[in-house]
Design a protein around this motif. Structure first.
Motif, mmCIF file in Angstrom:
data_model
loop_
_atom_site.group_PDB
_atom_site.id
_atom_site.type_symbol
_atom_site.label_atom_id
_atom_site.label_comp_id
_atom_site.label_asym_id
_atom_site.label_seq_id
_atom_site.Cartn_x
_atom_site.Cartn_y
_atom_site.Cartn_z
ATOM 1 N N CYS A 49 68.037 -51.111 -72.256
ATOM 2 C CA CYS A 49 68.136 -49.796 -73.158
ATOM 3 C C CYS A 49 67.130 -48.643 -72.421
ATOM 4 N N GLU A 50 66.386 -48.905 -71.626
ATOM 5 C CA GLU A 50 65.671 -47.745 -70.887
ATOM 6 C C GLU A 50 66.562 -47.374 -69.719
ATOM 7 N N PRO A 59 54.870 -43.784 -65.685
ATOM 8 C CA PRO A 59 54.809 -42.411 -66.628
ATOM 9 C C PRO A 59 53.287 -41.958 -66.738
ATOM 10 N N ASP A 101 60.744 -41.949 -66.482
ATOM 11 C CA ASP A 101 59.876 -42.687 -67.106
ATOM 12 C C ASP A 101 60.364 -44.105 -67.615
ATOM 13 N N GLY A 102 61.710 -44.054 -68.317
ATOM 14 C CA GLY A 102 62.288 -45.237 -68.620
ATOM 15 C C GLY A 102 62.670 -46.112 -67.746
ATOM 16 N N TRP A 139 61.345 -46.232 -64.719
ATOM 17 C CA TRP A 139 60.060 -47.083 -64.268
ATOM 18 C C TRP A 139 59.949 -48.441 -65.083
ATOM 19 N N LEU A 140 60.128 -48.324 -66.490
ATOM 20 C CA LEU A 140 59.703 -49.348 -67.334
ATOM 21 C C LEU A 140 60.769 -50.455 -66.881
ATOM 22 N N LEU A 145 60.261 -46.452 -74.814
ATOM 23 C CA LEU A 145 59.168 -45.942 -74.374
ATOM 24 C C LEU A 145 58.693 -44.666 -74.828
ATOM 25 N N ARG A 195 55.555 -43.411 -76.373
ATOM 26 C CA ARG A 195 54.543 -42.067 -76.022
ATOM 27 C C ARG A 195 54.336 -40.938 -77.251
ATOM 28 N N VAL A 241 51.785 -49.718 -68.819
ATOM 29 C CA VAL A 241 51.975 -48.373 -68.569
ATOM 30 C C VAL A 241 50.257 -47.934 -68.319
#
Lengths: 316, 304
Positions: free
Chosen positions: A226-227, A272, A280-281, A283-284, B253, B257, B289
């Motif tokens: 999903c990210e 992040p 950011d997503g 990276w996850l 994510l 946040r 994170v």
């Protein structure tokens, strides 16, 4: 000595313990004398050598067994940044000896680490870090040693700095070192194209469950997909097609998107920060998978995620 | 401590239907007001007649009730649609609630609302508030509690048909735990405030014990705005806030946040945010994170 304003990335090809120390001792000593944080992320044997050579000064040296200082490239970058964040002092550069482990890696992993070595010049650009990456020519494959001269702008020999004439622009370098890729098999499950994340999420969940993932591992697999999808869909007015299939050891998801924003090969390597960032997503997704490959071909972007299957005994 | 909702079916106050006899055990004036507001607003929307049983310090008339519910200016409909009855009229000289007289009054009101064409009579009130100032079940004694329970039993029977519904509010601050448990068990349902957010995929409910939110369902990019608004609604809470996540199905994510940003803001006010019942994989994500070090954040026990 490089100035302390940006990222400096050097290789060191050494063939003996003495050659390693000829680089490492002055590098560490000068850094500590200047009040700079210094990290040696290398093999336990080299850490021992270095400590003995430094004597009393070794007390001030930060060390990490390199195999555990970021097992995969994305984790490695996070480890570098975390060290910088925790140790950096205003106005002082950070020094790192960062020796990757090359032996025993698969062809995919070797390619990923070579690409990361090149990518560091982009990802850490601007960071006040002086990094020297030692390569032990006694044990490192020849192609990896050659790659060191293409992924570092210069190398050090003792205290002597030698520009790498083979150094390549990181974007061009990674284009020439593609990750091994098995195309989707004809029977791969398909979903989309769609702009609706819930549809992709349900598909990802079904395929993960069908592959035998459950509980926390299933939830993390779905989150990774999903990210990645969310990253591709963020610009709007695009759709993502999702395919999934199983390979020995891995559940593979492939996301195809036409017309999304340009995605560079090093996108999603920075964790992040305090403020939200578009990558950011991604990276996850990189962090939650064994491998995330980004390929662009004209307007088409392809993200391939390898997720360890239930037979990964480390996660039992 | 008595569980506020016992084993009764818990519903959002806006979901109450004719025939329901529900209780709210509240411990703050804010919770009482918030639930009453949802109750009255729901009644106005559903074309119900509203009757409020007002205690000594309660609103004296329909306008005051709408003001107390922070619904000033809302059209109350035809005259008489919102009615306030002073409970003091049903307290005997010895300070006892005259339950039979009160029930007769409610029965009459229910019949009249049917005759006037309303869907139902919607009654809310705080039975304990009938007692003179300063008295409550703590000093009510077993006989007084029994008297109130008899009233509740008769009310439940009276309102079992489709023409009326009742919400009985009890203040946990002035009731003994045993009495509270008994009052709660006299109702088939317990209520909580209407969700702050209710979409196809996401429900966010304001909670009061502990203070915070219960977040259920899916939070992805399409829900950030809703989650942000819901968090803003508890930004002024004094003290620590608990975000209950055990019914969370998915949180991306960007959603995590938002929770971290909220925790940092609370930390600036020297308060914490607890993430309770968090799915185990989210704890892993937060740790990956590095957000587990977020000021003001407390990671509660994971949801099994």
């Amino acid at each position: 000595m490089p100035d302390g304003t940006g990222f400096v990335h050097h290789a060191c090809l050494y063939g003996t313990d003495a050659e390693f120390l000829a680089m490492a001792v002055p590098f560490v000593r000068d850094g500590l004398t200047a009040g700079e944080p210094v990290l040696a992320a290398t093999t336990p044997a080299n850490i021992d050598l270095l400590r003995r050579a430094l004597g009393e000064r070794a007390h001030a040296l930060d060390t990490a067994e390199t195999a555990y200082f970021g097992r995969r490239p994305v984790e490695r970058v996070s480890a570098f940044l975390r060290y910088h964040d925790r140790r950096a002092r205003p106005g002082r550069r950070v020094r790192m000896i960062a020796e990757p482990v090359w032996n025993g890696k698969s062809a995919r992993q070797v390619a990923e680490w070579k690409r990361m070595e090149s990518g560091l010049n982009v990802v850490l650009s601007g960071l006040p870090v002086w990094m020297i990456c030692p390569y032990d020519t006694r044990s490192t494959p020849d192609d990896v040693v050659r790659a060191a001269c293409a992924t570092h702008p210069a190398r050090v020999d003792g205290e002597r700095l030698i520009p790498c004439s083979a150094y390549a622009d990181p974007g061009a370098y990674v284009a020439g070192v593609p990750l091994p890729r098995a195309p989707a098999p004809p029977g791969a499950a398909r979903c989309g194209p769609t702009a609706r994340v819930p549809v992709l999420r349900a598909f990802a969940r079904d395929r993960a469950a069908a592959a035998g993932l459950a509980g926390e591992r299933l939830a993390l697999a779905v989150l990774a997909v999903c990210e990645a999808a969310g990253y591709l869909l963020a610009p709007g007015d695009v759709r993502v097609a999702l395919r999934a299939w199983e390979e020995p050891g891995a559940l593979v998801y492939e996301l195809l998107c036409a017309g999304s924003r340009p995605v560079h090969a090093f996108a999603g390597f920075r964790p992040p920060g305090r403020e939200a960032a578009p990558e950011d997503g991604l990276w996850l997704a990189r962090t939650l998978t064994d491998s995330l490959d980004i390929r662009t071909q004209g307007p088409l972007t392809r993200l391939t995620l390898h997720i360890p299957d239930p037979h990964d005994a480390e996660r039992l | 401590m008595v569980h506020p909702h016992g084993v009764r079916q818990r519903v959002h106050v806006g979901d109450l239907q004719p025939g329901d006899h529900a209780c709210l055990l509240f411990e703050s004036d804010e919770e009482r007001a918030s639930t009453l507001r949802d109750f009255v607003r729901g009644g106005l929307a559903a074309e119900d007649k509203i009757l409020y049983l007002s205690g000594g310090r309660g609103p004296a008339g329909p306008d005051a009730l709408l003001d107390a519910c922070r619904l000033p200016g809302l059209p109350a409909g035809p005259a008489g649609r919102v009615e306030v009855v002073r409970l003091a009229e049903f307290v005997s000289g010895r300070g006892h609630l005259e339950t039979l007289a009160l029930l007769r009054r409610l029965r009459t009101a229910a019949r009249r609302s049917r005759e006037e064409g309303y869907r139902a009579l919607r009654v809310a009130g705080e039975p304990c508030a009938a007692l003179p100032d300063g008295r409550g079940p703590r000093v009510l004694g077993a006989l007084g509690v029994a008297r109130l329970l008899r009233y509740e039993a008769m009310l439940a029977e009276e309102f079992a048909g489709a023409g009326a519904l009742a919400l009985c509010q009890y203040d946990t601050r002035c009731c003994e735990p045993a009495a509270l448990a008994a009052f709660a068990s006299a109702h088939a349902r317990s209520v909580e405030a209407d969700p702050l957010v209710r979409t196809e995929d996401l429900t966010v409910v304001r909670t009061y014990r502990p203070q915070g939110l219960r977040i259920e369902g899916v939070v992805d990019a399409g829900a950030y705005r809703h989650l942000r608004d819901a968090l803003r609604s508890v930004a002024a809470v004094r003290g620590d806030v608990c975000l209950e996540l055990s019914r969370l199905e998915f949180l991306d994510l960007g959603g995590v946040r938002l929770l971290m940003t909220f925790a940092r803001a609370r930390a600036a006010r020297h308060c914490t945010v607890e993430l309770a019942g968090m799915p185990a994989h989210l704890r892993q994500v937060i740790t990956l994170v590095g957000w587990d070090r977020t000021p003001g954040l407390r990671l509660g026990a994971a949801h099994a």
